[in-house]
Design an enzyme around this catalytic site. Sequence first.
Site, short mmCIF file in Angstrom:
data_model
loop_
_atom_site.label_atom_id
_atom_site.label_comp_id
_atom_site.label_asym_id
_atom_site.label_seq_id
_atom_site.Cartn_x
_atom_site.Cartn_y
_atom_site.Cartn_z
N GLY A 94 10.46 3.67 -0.18
CA GLY A 94 9.62 4.62 0.32
C GLY A 94 9.09 4.27 1.84
O GLY A 94 8.16 4.21 2.25
N GLY A 151 4.24 7.60 5.87
CA GLY A 151 2.87 6.99 5.32
C GLY A 151 2.90 5.48 5.78
O GLY A 151 3.48 5.10 6.52
N PHE A 152 2.46 4.85 4.45
CA PHE A 152 2.38 3.42 4.76
C PHE A 152 3.74 2.55 4.88
O PHE A 152 3.75 1.51 5.30
CB PHE A 152 1.59 2.84 3.57
CG PHE A 152 0.05 3.04 3.49
CD1 PHE A 152 -0.77 2.08 4.21
CD2 PHE A 152 -0.62 4.25 2.73
CE1 PHE A 152 -2.14 2.55 4.28
CE2 PHE A 152 -1.76 4.61 3.07
CZ PHE A 152 -2.67 3.51 3.64
N TYR A 182 -4.63 2.12 -4.12
CA TYR A 182 -5.99 2.87 -3.72
C TYR A 182 -6.83 2.53 -4.72
O TYR A 182 -6.57 2.69 -6.07
CB TYR A 182 -5.85 4.27 -3.20
CG TYR A 182 -6.90 4.72 -2.69
CD1 TYR A 182 -7.47 4.46 -1.51
CD2 TYR A 182 -7.69 5.82 -3.44
CE1 TYR A 182 -8.66 4.81 -0.87
CE2 TYR A 182 -9.09 6.23 -2.92
CZ TYR A 182 -9.42 5.70 -1.65
OH TYR A 182 -10.55 6.51 -1.01
N TYR A 186 -10.17 9.80 -8.93
CA TYR A 186 -9.18 9.04 -8.34
C TYR A 186 -9.18 7.97 -9.50
O TYR A 186 -8.17 7.85 -10.34
CB TYR A 186 -9.43 8.40 -6.88
CG TYR A 186 -8.13 7.89 -6.48
CD1 TYR A 186 -7.21 8.75 -6.01
CD2 TYR A 186 -7.55 6.59 -6.93
CE1 TYR A 186 -6.03 7.93 -5.56
CE2 TYR A 186 -6.47 6.09 -6.71
CZ TYR A 186 -5.56 6.86 -5.85
OH TYR A 186 -4.12 6.41 -5.80
N LYS A 232 -2.25 3.48 -11.31
CA LYS A 232 -2.69 2.32 -10.55
C LYS A 232 -2.93 1.23 -11.10
O LYS A 232 -2.80 0.10 -10.70
CB LYS A 232 -3.65 2.81 -9.36
CG LYS A 232 -3.12 3.71 -8.18
CD LYS A 232 -1.92 3.24 -7.36
CE LYS A 232 -1.75 4.22 -6.41
NZ LYS A 232 -0.33 3.87 -5.93
N THR A 274 -1.71 11.80 4.25
CA THR A 274 -0.27 11.48 4.22
C THR A 274 0.17 12.86 3.60
O THR A 274 -0.45 13.32 2.95
CB THR A 274 0.21 10.16 3.58
OG1 THR A 274 -0.30 10.31 2.23
CG2 THR A 274 -0.37 8.98 4.15
P1 NAD Z 1 4.28 9.24 1.81
O1 NAD Z 1 4.36 10.69 1.10
O2 NAD Z 1 3.94 9.23 3.01
O3 NAD Z 1 5.49 8.43 1.46
C1 NAD Z 1 6.22 8.33 0.40
C2 NAD Z 1 7.48 7.60 0.54
O4 NAD Z 1 8.30 7.42 -0.69
C3 NAD Z 1 8.36 8.29 1.39
O5 NAD Z 1 9.33 7.33 2.16
C4 NAD Z 1 9.50 9.19 0.42
O6 NAD Z 1 10.75 9.39 0.88
C5 NAD Z 1 9.45 7.89 -0.74
N1 NAD Z 1 9.92 8.62 -2.07
C6 NAD Z 1 9.31 9.53 -2.66
N2 NAD Z 1 9.89 9.71 -3.95
C7 NAD Z 1 11.25 8.95 -3.86
C8 NAD Z 1 12.07 8.72 -4.65
N3 NAD Z 1 12.16 9.21 -5.75
N4 NAD Z 1 13.09 7.78 -4.13
C9 NAD Z 1 12.88 7.21 -3.06
N5 NAD Z 1 12.03 7.43 -2.24
C10 NAD Z 1 11.13 8.27 -2.80
O7 NAD Z 1 3.14 8.53 0.82
P2 NAD Z 1 2.11 7.47 1.03
O8 NAD Z 1 0.65 7.88 1.21
O9 NAD Z 1 2.73 6.44 2.23
O10 NAD Z 1 1.99 6.60 -0.13
C11 NAD Z 1 2.84 5.45 -0.48
C12 NAD Z 1 1.91 4.65 -1.28
O11 NAD Z 1 0.52 4.24 -0.84
C13 NAD Z 1 1.63 5.14 -2.86
O12 NAD Z 1 1.51 4.43 -3.65
C14 NAD Z 1 0.01 5.50 -2.65
O13 NAD Z 1 -0.67 5.88 -3.80
C15 NAD Z 1 -0.35 4.39 -1.74
N6 NAD Z 1 -1.56 4.76 -0.83
C16 NAD Z 1 -1.91 5.84 -0.18
C17 NAD Z 1 -2.98 6.15 0.34
C18 NAD Z 1 -3.28 7.35 1.11
O14 NAD Z 1 -4.49 7.69 1.11
N7 NAD Z 1 -2.50 8.07 1.54
C19 NAD Z 1 -4.11 4.98 0.18
C20 NAD Z 1 -3.92 4.07 -0.62
C21 NAD Z 1 -2.70 3.85 -1.09
NA NA Z 2 5.17 5.35 2.18
#
Ligand code: NAD
Ligand code: NA
EC number: 1.3.1.9
Length: 396
Positions: free
Chosen positions: A47, A51-52, A224, A234, A243, A275
């Site tokens: 991933g 995002g993260f 989260y 959530y 989660k 994100t």
């Molecule tokens: P994002 O959509 O920005 O990133 C998701 C990533 O996953 C991307 O790189 C995408 O290409 C990849 N991806 C998706 N499906 C895939 C697959 N089948 N195979 C390979 N890669 C795949 O999302 P994000 O918000 O950065 O989320 C990442 C994590 O962070 C998640 O677990 C989310 O729950 C967690 N998170 C998010 C937040 C928030 O507020 N956005 C807060 C805390 C935690």
């Molecule tokens: Na990510």
Amino acid sequence: MIITPQLAGNVARSCHPIGCQQALQAQIDYVRAQGAITTPKRVLILGASSGFGLAARVALAFGGGADTYGVSFERGPSEKGVGSAGWYNNCYFRQAAEAAGLKAANTIGDAFSPKVQEKVIADLQADFGQIDMVIYSLATGRRDIPATGESFRSVLKTTGAPVEGNTINLEAQALEWTSIPTATSEEITHTTKVMGGEGWQEWIEALLAADLLAPGAQTLAFSYLGPELSAPVYRFGTIGVAKEHLHATANHLNEQLQQAVGGTAYPVVAKALVTKASVFIPVMSVYLALLMKQMKANGTHEGCIEQCYRLFATKGAGQQPVLDEDRQLRLDDYELAPSLQAEIAKIYPTINGDNFKALTDFDGYLHDFMALNGFDLAGVDYSAEVDMTEMAALKP
Ligand code: NAD
Ligand code: NA
């Protein structure tokens, strides 16, 4: 061609490659300005393209000089369109990292697919050797299991009584009254299959089996929790159950890694941020826009890159991670500050369709969403032609 933003509800249908490059460069500049940090040196990021996951990659590479291997699910340019922002993030990240003398490999494909896993493992064996850290940062709505033909879809519903509330529609720039129904037990299972810890577990086991985890290797997964206010959607939502599974997997993996390589596994509880994934969570959007306003006002606002820099600079990820009593690394400390949450809980019920732009940081929320796709950035000439032949030649 000239590329303009296209929004459908909360989905971006276009992205601006030059804007994506600039947004990535801003993350790199931020990390360089903060100064060098000690990080693991060989890191696999599942991933990695937005995002993260992307922010962690930038902090690792440009803060700690790490070689990184990224897996993501993205689309390049074609007759159908410009492609996805994450595609360009991958291409420009690799360029920048290689220019800095670092390895930066990408595989574009479904991280749940055994074929993709095999390819990544072969690449790591050929080019990287043992890995010091694995970051699990997938956000997706779907997981297919080719061996059994099963296909799971996640849903964003509650597990308690149905919840009603406002949600931001970005395209309409308006609030919409939504109701979030109670999930069936099958929907809870499916969401857990997609967003829980199973995929993480499979990767760690495959890497261990291939002897690709270095002594002391660490693995972390982004997660989260959030405040009481958002708990019905959530924490007590289908995503929250998933989660919980992810956190239980962390404990399980921790034992496995301790025994196998003296390693560690833990969830990283991050703050709520705009994100590609988070704008889909009903009701969360209003909370998030209000949170942004309050955190900017009290000077604690952070984006993904500030969070990920702090993860390595002060929270010990990759070294001696600072964990709470439940073995979670907390990056949501500023978000959950009691005085801040008390203020938010007071304002939240007064928000309506007429006042939400004033009471929340709607402008900042919209900007952050546009910026994810390379739009609304100062210094990018959006009236200029983007050379799609040049874009098609970029390699992730
Ligand atoms: P994002 O959509 O920005 O990133 C998701 C990533 O996953 C991307 O790189 C995408 O290409 C990849 N991806 C998706 N499906 C895939 C697959 N089948 N195979 C390979 N890669 C795949 O999302 P994000 O918000 O950065 O989320 C990442 C994590 O962070 C998640 O677990 C989310 O729950 C967690 N998170 C998010 C937040 C928030 O507020 N956005 C807060 C805390 C935690
Ligand atoms: Na990510």
